[in-house]
Design an enzyme around this catalytic site. Structure first.
Site, PDB file in Angstrom:
ATOM      1  N   ALA A   1       0.861  -1.178   0.000  1.00  0.00           N
ATOM      2  CA  ALA A   1       0.000   0.000   0.000  1.00  0.00           C
ATOM      3  C   ALA A   1       0.897   1.228   0.000  1.00  0.00           C
ATOM      4  O   ALA A   1       2.074   1.149   0.368  1.00  0.00           O
ATOM      5  CB  ALA A   1      -0.880  -0.017   1.242  1.00  0.00           C
TER       6      ALA A   1
ATOM      7  N   GLY B   1       0.455  -5.171   0.722  1.00  0.00           N
ATOM      8  CA  GLY B   1      -0.635  -5.205  -0.247  1.00  0.00           C
ATOM      9  C   GLY B   1      -0.206  -5.829  -1.565  1.00  0.00           C
ATOM     10  O   GLY B   1      -1.031  -6.398  -2.287  1.00  0.00           O
TER      11      GLY B   1
ATOM     12  N   GLU C   1       3.746  -5.670   7.488  1.00  0.00           N
ATOM     13  CA  GLU C   1       2.892  -4.666   8.133  1.00  0.00           C
ATOM     14  C   GLU C   1       3.195  -4.452   9.600  1.00  0.00           C
ATOM     15  O   GLU C   1       3.136  -3.325  10.089  1.00  0.00           O
ATOM     16  CB  GLU C   1       1.416  -5.036   7.947  1.00  0.00           C
ATOM     17  CG  GLU C   1       0.871  -4.739   6.553  1.00  0.00           C
ATOM     18  CD  GLU C   1       1.130  -5.851   5.548  1.00  0.00           C
ATOM     19  OE1 GLU C   1       1.957  -6.743   5.845  1.00  0.00           O
ATOM     20  OE2 GLU C   1       0.525  -5.822   4.464  1.00  0.00           O
TER      21      GLU C   1
ATOM     22  N   GLU D   1      -0.615  -9.371  -1.113  1.00  0.00           N
ATOM     23  CA  GLU D   1      -2.052  -9.658  -1.020  1.00  0.00           C
ATOM     24  C   GLU D   1      -2.691  -9.693  -2.412  1.00  0.00           C
ATOM     25  O   GLU D   1      -3.545 -10.537  -2.688  1.00  0.00           O
ATOM     26  CB  GLU D   1      -2.728  -8.624  -0.111  1.00  0.00           C
ATOM     27  CG  GLU D   1      -2.307  -8.815   1.352  1.00  0.00           C
ATOM     28  CD  GLU D   1      -2.806  -7.724   2.275  1.00  0.00           C
ATOM     29  OE1 GLU D   1      -2.555  -6.536   1.977  1.00  0.00           O
ATOM     30  OE2 GLU D   1      -3.452  -8.039   3.282  1.00  0.00           O
TER      31      GLU D   1
END
Ligand code: T1G
Length: 688
Positions: A61, A100, A123, A103
């Site tokens: 992200a 992300g 994270e 992911e």
């Protein structure tokens, strides 16, 4: 275009190009959703390769968007959309697939990677947990035990390990794009695999969750994210997919707004800004292809190992053959230790040692690019070294001193071409500690200063520029830490209470334990030098301990007593008696843990503010990096300056005023009062 599509026969290639690291900005998220819709609708397309331009696959992200209101499409929906695609998507991974990024790859039907790639969910290092299904899909793919390791530890795994775990379907040798297209052609022939979200989580052994919780709690101490990440993986194993996704999202959003996450984000950006200070933009550093160290003691040997670890050939100079042999043995001991701890193979250690040449002849340095002096802390000894270096080294060779408390300007007097001289202050053990204080003198040329920063990058260190003053940034603040710790002893606290309070605050060790480990004689030596300069250092109890040769663990006693062969500190009656004598006539207080921490940390902030005002540090974030990487300040607190800001500078000033009124600390400096009024340290040094 951040997300573009090209077609090669029946394979569509979706390419993300969002420099520098293909972070999942809103445009990328939207682009992915649009790509799924377009390719689902295109009957000619049988399979899709998702690949990234530049140095890496999606690194996660966009951390810059964390403080802002989230914009649609949200990442969990993007991953679900990719997972729901009618054609098989193949994630083609190079560089890092992080957060992300991984992911999104977990939403794909397959993952292929080059051998040099790494994959991870880091994270927790940002004080959060994965927020787009990482904790829910990863255990379904690789099992809960491996998922717990990756998610609660936050460290990425290499592609080969990922393949062994089942996270990567195949390793691509050669060209990633071509290999991924070939893989996708094969995938197009097969039925779509079951989406990860639809798979069951493998069952764990009885007691697994309790064991994991205990181990993670012990390691994380007061850091909150790792245990919350564990809870989320556990939920994924015990509840259905939708419920687990909701639980993960709720935890993610809660932690994203937490103080720890803000602090860890601050450190993330500070660390990335440190190697490239804006004031040196456009300055070309000198090339460093070879290095030498003068002095093979603990510091010199550590520096030599750090240079070797960056694959530089190293010459070690000592004053005679016996000292050379001792110095080389010190370096060898470092590598032996690495092999013993399983950090390095014997073959690699041998190769590192083979790259070190020892000698007592300065003539060996005639063509060396960088020489770092790490001899005894004595001005005349150091000057004699630089006289010799001035005579033998190339005029453009960079000459550095590793002094920790002499004045580099004074050391540089008489150096030929003084523009090539600077201070490079390593922290012990120099091959381990990440901090490097870079200290320009009055004459250091900008490109030589820039060379210090490029050297730090080569060595994998965190560079911080420091101005000249006693102790530079780190040790100057350390003096305040120690003085405050002694003030506490004089006013009713015990060494064990002070150490326990600082550990509770998050430091790995309290100030007295740390001195016992390092030796009280070092600071005593520095105080002697300070007295010779006409200063009056404050260490009444430490002075008395040194007078009776209680130097710490190495003499069987310092602030604590030690039994032979046992490093566990035991409260000392001798020390208690000295404290009582020295404290006589002073007001005694009852100290709570939090008040002890305040009486140490907030005066450190006060001193740090002076350092900023004087321009000894250029940025408050630099001070945070110094304390985190050189002194074990808890990263999740963001460093002392970030901590003070989060606490509220007005509150910090008020506590310091109270301590000063009780004679327990210096009053807040003017700069701190001004920063409290302005709501931050920005602009305090006038330089950023
Ligand atoms: N967002 C924004 N900028 C980033 C970034 C990110 N995630 N990662 C790096 N940068 C910037 C960095 O500030 C620097 O900028 C430049 O990229 C190069 O970085 C929902 C919540 C990818 C291994 O934690 O580990 O996904 O200084 O110097 O050595 O679950 O960057 O050039 O202006 O480090 O080649 C998880 C962090 C996010 C990845 C590349 N992802 N990044 O290393 O370059 S949370 C991370 C890295 C998440 C989801 C969640 C490394 C790298 P500038 P660099 P590098």
């Amino acid at each position: 275009m951040t997300v573009s599509i090209v077609r090669e026969n029946a394979i569509a290639i979706v390419a993300i190009d969002n420099p520098p690291v293909n972070a999942l900005s809103q445009a990328v998220r939207q682009g992915l959703v649009d790509a799924v819709a377009e390719l689902d609708a295109d009957a000619a397309v049988k399979a899709v390769v998702l690949i990234c331009a530049g140095r890496t696959f999606i690194a996660g992200a966009d951390v810059n968007e964390f403080g802002k209101p989230p914009q649609r499409p949200h990442l969990p929906d993007v991953v679900a959309t990719v997972e729901g695609a009618k054609k098989p998507w193949v994630a083609a991974i190079h560089g890092s697939a992080l957060g992300g990024g991984l992911e999104v790859a977990l939403g794909c039907a397959y993952r292929v990677a080059v051998a040099s790639a790494s994959l991870g969910l880091p994270e927790v290092k940002l004080g959060i947990i994965p927020g787009a299904g990482g904790t829910v899909r990863l255990p379904r793919l690789i099992g809960p035990a491996a998922a717990v390791d990756m998610i609660t530890g936050g460290s990425p795994v290499g592609a080969r390990k990922a393949e062994a775990l089942g996270l990567v379907d195949t390793i691509i040798d050669g060209d990633l794009r071509a290999g991924a297209i070939a893989f996708a052609e094969g995938a197009a022939e097969k039925a779509l695999p079951q989406p990860i979200s639809g798979r069951a989580v493998p069952v764990v052994e009885a007691g697994f969750w309790e064991g994991a919780e205990k181990a993670i709690a012990a390691k994380a101490k007061r850091e909150i994210a790792p245990l919350r990440a564990l809870a989320s993986v556990r939920k994924a194993s015990e509840a259905d997919f939708a419920e687990a996704m909701a639980f993960e999202r709720e935890t993610f959003l809660e932690l994203r707004g937490s103080e720890q996450a803000a602090a860890l984000r601050h450190v993330f950006f500070a660390e990335r800004a440190a190697p490239r200070p804006p004031e040196l933009a456009g300055v070309t550093p000198r090339a460093i292809r070879s290095a030498a160290v003068i002095g093979g003691g603990t510091m010199g040997a550590g520096i030599a190992a750090a240079l070797r670890d960056a694959c530089l050939p190293v010459v070690l100079i000592e004053r005679d053959a016996a000292a050379v042999a001792r110095g080389l043995a010190n370096i060898k001991a470092i590598y032996d230790g690495s092999v013993k701890r399983g950090r390095m193979t014997q073959a690699l250690a041998d190769e590192r040692m083979a790259g070190v040449t020892g000698g007592d002849d300065y003539g060996l340095l005639a063509d060396t690019d960088l020489v770092i002096e790490a001899v005894f802390e004595d001005l005349s000894v150091k000057r004699a070294v630089f006289d010799k270096l001035s005579a033998v080294c190339r005029p453009d060779a960079v000459l550095a001193t590793n002094t920790s408390y002499l004045d580099p300007d004074a050391i540089s007097q008489g150096v030929s071409h003084p523009e090539r001289f600077l201070g490079l202050h390593f922290f012990s053990p120099a091959h381990v500690m990440k901090l490097l204080e870079i200290v320009p003198t009055e004459t250091t040329a900008p490109e030589v200063l820039a060379t210090g920063f490029s050297l730090a990058r080569m060595l994998g260190k965190i560079p911080v520029r420091a101005g000249i003053c006693d102790g530079f940034i780190g040790n100057r603040i350390l003096k305040v830490t120690r003085a405050q710790a002694e003030r506490l002893l004089l006013s009713g606290a015990t060494p064990s209470a002070v150490d326990a309070a600082m550990r509770a605050f998050g430091l790995p060790m309290g100030p007295f334990e740390a001195q016992d480990l390092g030796g009280l004689d070092i600071a005593a030596f520095q105080r002697k030098a300070a007295r010779e300069r006409g200063e009056t250092p404050f260490a009444p109890i430490a002075e008395r301990l040194c007078a009776i040769e209680r130097y710490g663990q190495k003499t069987g006693g310092g602030w604590y007593d030690y039994q032979p062969g046992d490093r566990a500190p035991k409260p000392s009656e001798t020390v208690a008696a000295i404290i009582v004598e020295e404290a006589s006539g002073r007001p005694q207080w009852v100290w709570e843990e939090a008040d002890i921490a305040d009486a140490i940390i907030l005066p450190m902030v006060n001193e740090a503010t002076r350092i900023l005002e004087e321009g000894v540090a250029l940025r408050s974030a630099d001070i945070d990096l110094v304390k985190i990487h050189g002194y074990g300040f808890p990263r999740w607190r963001g460093g002392p300056m970030q901590y003070a800001q989060a606490r509220g500078l007005a509150a910090v000033v008020a506590v310091l005023d109270g301590l000063a009124a009780a004679g327990l600390a210096a009053p807040p400096c003017e700069g701190l009062r001004r920063a409290a009024q302005a709501g931050g340290f920005q602009g305090l040094s006038g330089r950023g």
